[in-house]
Design an enzyme around this catalytic site. Sequence first.
Site, PDB file in Angstrom:
ATOM      1  N   GLU A   1     -13.089  -9.089  -8.207  1.00 11.42           N
ATOM      2  CA  GLU A   1     -13.745 -10.110  -6.927  1.00 11.42           C
ATOM      3  C   GLU A   1     -14.783 -11.459  -7.580  1.00 11.42           C
ATOM      4  OE1 GLU A   1     -12.622 -12.090  -4.153  1.00 11.42           O
ATOM      5  OE2 GLU A   1     -11.372 -10.256  -4.694  1.00 11.42           O
TER       6      GLU A   1
ATOM      7  N   ASP B   1      -2.950  -8.287  -8.001  1.00 14.29           N
ATOM      8  CA  ASP B   1      -2.203  -8.657  -6.118  1.00 14.29           C
ATOM      9  C   ASP B   1      -2.874 -10.099  -5.709  1.00 14.29           C
ATOM     10  OD1 ASP B   1      -1.636  -9.462  -3.194  1.00 14.29           O
ATOM     11  OD2 ASP B   1      -3.555  -7.529  -3.475  1.00 14.29           O
TER      12      ASP B   1
ATOM     13  N   HIS C   1       0.279  -1.596  -0.005  1.00 16.28           N
ATOM     14  CA  HIS C   1      -0.285   0.101  -0.372  1.00 16.28           C
ATOM     15  C   HIS C   1       1.010   0.957  -0.134  1.00 16.28           C
ATOM     16  CE1 HIS C   1      -3.343  -2.068   1.585  1.00 16.28           C
ATOM     17  NE2 HIS C   1      -3.529  -1.999  -0.055  1.00 16.28           N
TER      18      HIS C   1
ATOM     19  N   ASP D   1     -13.065 -12.519 -13.137  1.00 22.24           N
ATOM     20  CA  ASP D   1     -11.559 -13.284 -12.679  1.00 22.24           C
ATOM     21  C   ASP D   1     -10.679 -12.064 -13.679  1.00 22.24           C
ATOM     22  OD1 ASP D   1      -8.903 -14.043 -13.801  1.00 22.24           O
ATOM     23  OD2 ASP D   1      -9.316 -15.774 -14.478  1.00 22.24           O
ATOM     24  N   GLY D   2     -10.167 -11.243 -13.188  1.00 18.24           N
ATOM     25  CA  GLY D   2      -9.319 -10.356 -13.341  1.00 18.24           C
ATOM     26  C   GLY D   2      -7.727 -10.429 -14.280  1.00 18.24           C
TER      27      GLY D   2
ATOM     28  N   SER E   1      -6.828  -2.540  -0.979  1.00 12.32           N
ATOM     29  CA  SER E   1      -6.397  -1.280  -1.703  1.00 12.32           C
ATOM     30  C   SER E   1      -7.026  -0.874  -3.286  1.00 12.32           C
ATOM     31  CB  SER E   1      -6.496  -2.224  -3.300  1.00 12.32           C
ATOM     32  OG  SER E   1      -4.480  -2.735  -2.574  1.00 12.32           O
TER      33      SER E   1
END
Length: 283
Positions: free
Chosen positions: A118, A164, A19, A143-144, A100
């Site tokens: 997410e 991440d 972060h 799905d990112g 985030s």
Amino acid sequence: MFAYRHAFHAGNHADVLKHLVLVQLLQHLNQKEKGYRVIDTHAGAGAYSLRSEQANKKLEWLDGIGRLWERKDLPKGVAAYLDEVERFNGPGVLKNVPGSPTLIRQLLRPQDELHAFEVHPTDLRALEKLMAEVKGVKVHLADGFTSLKALLPPPTRRGLVLIDPPYEIKTDYARTLAAVREALTRFPEAVVAVWIPQLQTVEAQQLPQRLRNAVKGVAKKGWLDAQLSVAAPQDGGFGLLGSHMFVANPPHTLGALLAQELPWLAEVLGQYEGAKGVLQAGA
């Protein structure tokens, strides 16, 4: 395998590094008026209570943000991160840790946008509630990794991709590498930030070098790899020893800041004499 639910680890040393870097990247993007797009491939719940059962099971935050919260000698980057944490909690209060997407939301301007991905049902509901009706923020049940194609490049040709994953399964490492290649192929100017756990596994140990090789000659502004190692290796090979933040196309000011602050963080957050903060960079 790395068993991971972020609610158990929120505010730990890895969160601090991730972060801190994220806030620096966003502040740099905010220096120009033109809007930008942020893609958070694994957004999580968005915020985490330090009074929850999960956070209190291991109390990892005490050796992370807890060691920093009341210090008066914070260096610039750490102070900027803690300012955002306090902004979320209220003056002088530390009850919750912003994830985030919350930090991104706090730093977005009206002309900017966030796409947060997410797939975990509980975290998705929490994130949707937190981001409800926030202008410029879109929460996706998707799905990112596979969603980058549709969002890159952004119309303004300015953007940040935060990758991440939980690294619960070995394929996350290969998919992370593929996602970085995809992002930079479609958008060579993209700032791509990748969090990597420091573990005693081949996949975790090899990923930083594999990322360097992948972006060499592709990322127009090179790369940097910030490593914060705070814990000694354990018998049996378990446990999070530290983490990396790998950044392709980093701002020109980020390397100098991290070179000064990583050793400080290692001294303050270190849990054994071998703790260290190391910065590597390349074209």
